[in-house]
Design an enzyme around this catalytic site. Structure first.
Site, PDB file in Angstrom:
ATOM      1  CG  HIS A   1      -0.123  -0.030   2.520  1.00  0.00           C
ATOM      2  ND1 HIS A   1       0.447   1.094   3.089  1.00  0.00           N
ATOM      3  CD2 HIS A   1       0.206  -1.059   3.346  1.00  0.00           C
ATOM      4  CE1 HIS A   1       1.073   0.765   4.196  1.00  0.00           C
ATOM      5  NE2 HIS A   1       0.947  -0.545   4.381  1.00  0.00           N
TER       6      HIS A   1
ATOM      7  CD  GLU B   1       2.834  -6.102   7.875  1.00  0.00           C
ATOM      8  OE1 GLU B   1       3.047  -7.297   7.597  1.00  0.00           O
ATOM      9  OE2 GLU B   1       3.560  -5.163   7.488  1.00  0.00           O
TER      10      GLU B   1
END
Length: 204
Positions: free
Chosen positions: A10, A83
């Site tokens: 991202h 994550e």
């Protein structure tokens, strides 16, 4: 038949700029992070994606939506691309976490291959779910081209698997920059990294 998998992280977030650990918590993309995503989208504008997959974290979804542009595909969200969960470290600075849990913090960085915690997700678990997810995506898209938007440590663990690097050497390579691009070519026999962590689109 080979599947082409474009991997990216991202764009930069507010918490990135404040050096706060994100993990499963979230933070908005900064103006710079949005620009990074748009630069990558421009670079990938001619790539005929058959599917785009994203972590369910909003920072990844927003990045994926920018990459998608006007393509007639949906961004497929999955928790398994998230994550590593930092547990009670999330939302805190590195200094705060080192001060509050010095032994765990030291083990996290110095001995990742044997790191364990009651709240922080272990590296091997993250690597296992990332590899399993990519294998699933490839199975769903034989001989197609897909984009996957995930996170720094999750992607590092995935690439270490493909490069046969041990967890002991996890931190020996540089961090994965926001919206950096990696291309994998995967078939039933071989896995090939065409290029890794490329950021030439930053100059666009």
């Amino acid at each position: 038949m080979s599947t082409l998998v474009y991997l990216t992280r991202h764009g930069e977030t507010v918490w990135n700029t404040k050096k706060l650990m994100q993990g499963w918590k979230d933070s908005s993309l900064t103006d710079k992070g949005i620009k990074q995503a748009k630069q990558l989208a421009q670079r990938l504008s001619e790539v005929p994606f058959d599917a785009i997959y994203s972590s369910t974290s909003d920072r990844a979804v927003k990045t994926a939506e920018i990459i998608k542009g006007k393509r007639p595909v949906q961004v497929i969200q999955t928790d398994t691309l998230r994550e590593l969960s930092f547990g009670n470290w999330e939302g805190k600075t590195f200094d705060e976490n080192e001060r509050e849990s010095p032994k765990e913090w030291s083990a996290f960085w110095e001995t990742p291959h044997i790191f364990s915690s009651n709240t922080v997700e272990c590296f091997s678990k993250v690597q296992e779910r990332m590899v399993k997810t990519i294998n699933y995506i490839v199975k769903q898209h034989p001989n197609e081209t897909v984009c996957v938007v995930s996170h720094s440590i999750a992607l590092k663990l995935l690439l270490d698997f493909f490069e046969n690097n041990t967890l002991e050497n996890l931190w020996s390579s540089l961090p994965i920059p926001p919206t950096s691009l990696t291309l994998l070519k995967i078939d039933s026999v071989t896995n090939e990294i065409i290029f890794k962590c490329d950021t030439t689109h930053y100059n666009a």
